[in-house]
Design an enzyme around this catalytic site. Structure first.
Site, PDB file in Angstrom:
ATOM      1  N   GLU A 104      66.218  66.047  12.417  1.00  0.00           N
ATOM      2  CA  GLU A 104      65.584  64.221  11.751  1.00  0.00           C
ATOM      3  C   GLU A 104      66.489  64.180  10.433  1.00  0.00           C
ATOM      4  O   GLU A 104      66.250  63.742   9.801  1.00  0.00           O
ATOM      5  CB  GLU A 104      64.338  64.282  11.448  1.00  0.00           C
ATOM      6  CG  GLU A 104      63.338  64.527  12.961  1.00  0.00           C
ATOM      7  CD  GLU A 104      62.555  64.250  12.477  1.00  0.00           C
ATOM      8  OE1 GLU A 104      61.681  63.377  11.292  1.00  0.00           O
ATOM      9  OE2 GLU A 104      61.537  64.351  13.311  1.00  0.00           O
TER      10      GLU A 104
ATOM     11  N   ALA B 162      68.393  57.262  12.682  1.00  0.00           N
ATOM     12  CA  ALA B 162      67.672  55.863  12.831  1.00  0.00           C
ATOM     13  C   ALA B 162      68.014  54.823  12.163  1.00  0.00           C
ATOM     14  O   ALA B 162      68.215  54.988  10.806  1.00  0.00           O
ATOM     15  CB  ALA B 162      65.965  55.807  12.063  1.00  0.00           C
TER      16      ALA B 162
ATOM     17  N   HIS C 102      47.920  74.043  37.987  1.00  0.00           N
ATOM     18  CA  HIS C 102      49.281  73.114  37.758  1.00  0.00           C
ATOM     19  C   HIS C 102      49.195  71.477  38.226  1.00  0.00           C
ATOM     20  O   HIS C 102      47.945  71.037  38.728  1.00  0.00           O
ATOM     21  CB  HIS C 102      50.382  73.826  39.012  1.00  0.00           C
ATOM     22  CG  HIS C 102      50.835  75.227  38.143  1.00  0.00           C
ATOM     23  ND1 HIS C 102      52.042  75.802  38.462  1.00  0.00           N
ATOM     24  CD2 HIS C 102      50.100  75.541  37.325  1.00  0.00           C
ATOM     25  CE1 HIS C 102      52.474  77.020  37.985  1.00  0.00           C
ATOM     26  NE2 HIS C 102      51.765  76.546  36.843  1.00  0.00           N
TER      27      HIS C 102
ATOM     28  N   ARG D   2      51.634  63.767  12.401  1.00  0.00           N
ATOM     29  CA  ARG D   2      49.845  63.509  11.970  1.00  0.00           C
ATOM     30  C   ARG D   2      49.259  61.782  12.812  1.00  0.00           C
ATOM     31  O   ARG D   2      48.540  61.619  12.608  1.00  0.00           O
ATOM     32  CB  ARG D   2      50.429  63.127  10.199  1.00  0.00           C
ATOM     33  CG  ARG D   2      51.162  64.214   9.654  1.00  0.00           C
ATOM     34  CD  ARG D   2      50.867  64.000   7.716  1.00  0.00           C
ATOM     35  NE  ARG D   2      52.490  63.036   7.903  1.00  0.00           N
ATOM     36  CZ  ARG D   2      53.518  63.358   7.756  1.00  0.00           C
ATOM     37  NH1 ARG D   2      53.913  64.187   8.100  1.00  0.00           N
ATOM     38  NH2 ARG D   2      54.565  62.028   7.751  1.00  0.00           N
TER      39      ARG D   2
ATOM     40  N   CYS E 220      55.866  76.106  42.502  1.00  0.00           N
ATOM     41  CA  CYS E 220      55.907  76.953  42.573  1.00  0.00           C
ATOM     42  C   CYS E 220      55.790  77.879  43.249  1.00  0.00           C
ATOM     43  O   CYS E 220      55.070  77.348  44.284  1.00  0.00           O
ATOM     44  CB  CYS E 220      55.472  77.390  40.948  1.00  0.00           C
ATOM     45  SG  CYS E 220      53.161  77.377  41.152  1.00  0.00           S
TER      46      CYS E 220
ATOM     47  N   ARG F 133      75.070  64.639   7.519  1.00  0.00           N
ATOM     48  CA  ARG F 133      76.297  65.447   7.521  1.00  0.00           C
ATOM     49  C   ARG F 133      75.713  66.451   7.440  1.00  0.00           C
ATOM     50  O   ARG F 133      76.392  66.924   8.819  1.00  0.00           O
ATOM     51  CB  ARG F 133      75.871  65.940   5.739  1.00  0.00           C
ATOM     52  CG  ARG F 133      77.181  67.214   5.667  1.00  0.00           C
ATOM     53  CD  ARG F 133      77.110  67.260   4.021  1.00  0.00           C
ATOM     54  NE  ARG F 133      78.256  68.206   3.867  1.00  0.00           N
ATOM     55  CZ  ARG F 133      78.942  68.826   2.702  1.00  0.00           C
ATOM     56  NH1 ARG F 133      78.232  68.843   1.554  1.00  0.00           N
ATOM     57  NH2 ARG F 133      80.046  69.717   2.529  1.00  0.00           N
TER      58      ARG F 133
ATOM     59  N   ASP G 190      63.660  62.886   1.064  1.00  0.00           N
ATOM     60  CA  ASP G 190      63.070  61.919   1.460  1.00  0.00           C
ATOM     61  C   ASP G 190      61.938  62.891   1.139  1.00  0.00           C
ATOM     62  O   ASP G 190      60.740  62.482   1.405  1.00  0.00           O
ATOM     63  CB  ASP G 190      63.190  61.903   3.019  1.00  0.00           C
ATOM     64  CG  ASP G 190      64.327  61.021   4.216  1.00  0.00           C
ATOM     65  OD1 ASP G 190      64.650  59.986   2.443  1.00  0.00           O
ATOM     66  OD2 ASP G 190      64.949  61.037   4.437  1.00  0.00           O
TER      67      ASP G 190
ATOM     68  N   GLU H 196      50.146  70.232  41.946  1.00  0.00           N
ATOM     69  CA  GLU H 196      49.724  69.764  43.126  1.00  0.00           C
ATOM     70  C   GLU H 196      48.385  70.466  43.061  1.00  0.00           C
ATOM     71  O   GLU H 196      47.251  70.028  43.928  1.00  0.00           O
ATOM     72  CB  GLU H 196      50.192  70.970  43.463  1.00  0.00           C
ATOM     73  CG  GLU H 196      51.847  70.796  43.128  1.00  0.00           C
ATOM     74  CD  GLU H 196      52.898  71.657  42.740  1.00  0.00           C
ATOM     75  OE1 GLU H 196      54.088  71.401  42.488  1.00  0.00           O
ATOM     76  OE2 GLU H 196      51.793  71.571  41.772  1.00  0.00           O
TER      77      GLU H 196
ATOM     78  N   SER I  92      77.658  67.405  12.618  1.00  0.00           N
ATOM     79  CA  SER I  92      78.234  68.633  11.695  1.00  0.00           C
ATOM     80  C   SER I  92      77.816  69.085  13.011  1.00  0.00           C
ATOM     81  O   SER I  92      78.078  70.061  14.407  1.00  0.00           O
ATOM     82  CB  SER I  92      77.681  69.931  10.990  1.00  0.00           C
ATOM     83  OG  SER I  92      78.362  69.531   9.694  1.00  0.00           O
TER      84      SER I  92
END
Length: 378
Positions: free
Chosen positions: A309, A165, A61, A218, A86, A313, A211, A63, A317
């Site tokens: 992404e 975007a 961790h 990548r 923790c 529509r 698309d 710390e 929603s």
């Protein structure tokens, strides 16, 4: 972090060092989930003696790393930690005990650890005679820093983020059904970096068709795990040459379809290595899927975070149903005009926009601006 008021007032030096711990914690993005991102800065006599962040799931961790790097200089220091140290034995020993044993005299921490077993480190430190200041940040700020970790602690569905975007006039394509590049290379790299922090990337049937995306990170260094993909494909029909099938051996692909989808189409998907899930439609008359059912199934699959992404529509929603916890909004400096596809449909006014607020200051990537909004529900 000054976008949201703190619970505790600090002097200027404390603010600077805690902010540094917050910033370096983000180095763990994509590498430590489902653990939280944590940064730690050790300061003695006004001088930073060491700093570290939680670098990899299962590793030391923040710390513990900071203490190791500080050596004997840790004694008498102040530890600034973005998350409460923790208090349990997991893959690593308790950080609260490590700090007190090292002779740290004071701990300032940003957010409370909500874990049943891991929480309580502040009290352990106080019992050991360590001065403790915190939590400094309010619950909204804490959720902004570790959204998946804190959402999982209280939620029964995955954390859902939406990436959009759009142009200055709020268009996401030059026309309905047109594949349109909106942002530049720098913003694209940032999107791929963001992807590495999520369990899965989700799109609807329209985005898949227009698309033909692969939905894999990548352009940046990979995260600790392969990012899965989710496609909402009501009729189950997918082009056998779809690019999303290229990475199926390394990145799992889950397709959600209606219960009435063609058995032949679903057999083709399964023979290609796709995991197929039948869920109810939104209504008897609707061709759309029940998004609550989709997310419930994702939760059962162990998916804690999903980045949606598109398309418009599906985004609309999710927003309308208050299922979006974070919005990554990339804005490009041009307009597409009245023929462009709106990012938000005619019912956008029905979205509870007052629930959303800035998660951080806007960032600039090349010519594009990223605005990050979080849904704050106390």
């Amino acid at each position: 972090m000054d976008l949201l008021p703190d619970l505790v007032s600090l002097d200027r030096a404390d603010e600077v060092f805690l902010e540094r711990a917050r910033v370096i914690a983000h180095g763990g993005w994509g590498m430590v989930h489902p653990n939280p991102m944590v940064g730690c800065v050790l300061v003695k006599d006004g001088r930073v003696v060491s700093e570290a962040y939680h670098e990899v799931f299962g590793g030391p961790h923040a710390e513990a790393l900071a203490l190791e790097r500080a050596g004997s200089e840790a004694e008498g220091s102040t530890a600034y930690v973005s998350l409460e140290p923790c208090n349990h034995f997991g893959k690593t020993p308790p950080c609260a005990q490590a700090l007190s044993r090292a002779g740290v005299r004071r701990v300032v921490f940003g957010a409370t650890d909500p874990g049943v077993s891991s929480g309580g480190g502040a009290e352990t430190l106080r019992e050991a005679g360590v001065e403790v200041v915190g939590p400094v940040w309010n619950s909204r700020a804490a959720r902004t820093e570790n959204p998946f970790f804190l959402h999982t602690a209280r939620g029964r569905r995955p954390f859902v983020a939406l990436k959009l975007a759009m142009s200055l006039d709020s268009r996401i394509a030059s026309a309905p059904g047109a594949s349109t590049r909106i942002t530049g290379t720098e913003a694209e790299h940032e999107v791929h970096r963001i992807r590495t922090g999520f369990d899965s990337i989700m799109v609807g049937a329209g985005t898949l068709r227009v698309d033909n995306p692969r939905l894999t990170p990548r352009l940046v260094a990979p995260g600790r795990e392969s990012v899965g993909r989710i496609v909402l494909l009501p009729d189950g029909e997918m082009d056998s040459e779809a690019a999303i099938l290229e990475d199926i051996n390394s990145s799992p692909l889950h397709v959600f379809c209606r219960e009435t989808a063609s058995a032949t189409a679903l057999d083709r998907l399964e023979s290609s290595g796709v995991y197929v899930h039948r869920v109810a439609a939104d209504s008897e008359e609707s061709a759309l899927l029940d998004l609550d059912a989709v997310l419930g199934r994702c939760h059962e699959l162990g998916l804690q975070s999903i980045l949606c992404e598109g398309g418009a529509r599906l985004a609309g929603s999710l927003l309308h149903l208050s299922l979006v916890d974070r919005i990554y909004l990339f804005i490009a400096p041009f307009t597409l005009g009245g023929t462009g596809l709106p990012a938000f449909g005619d019912d956008a006014y029905e979205v509870g926009w007052k629930q959303y607020g800035l998660a951080c200051r806007p960032s600039v990537f090349g010519a594009d601006t990223l605005i990050t909004l979080d849904r704050f529900v106390d």
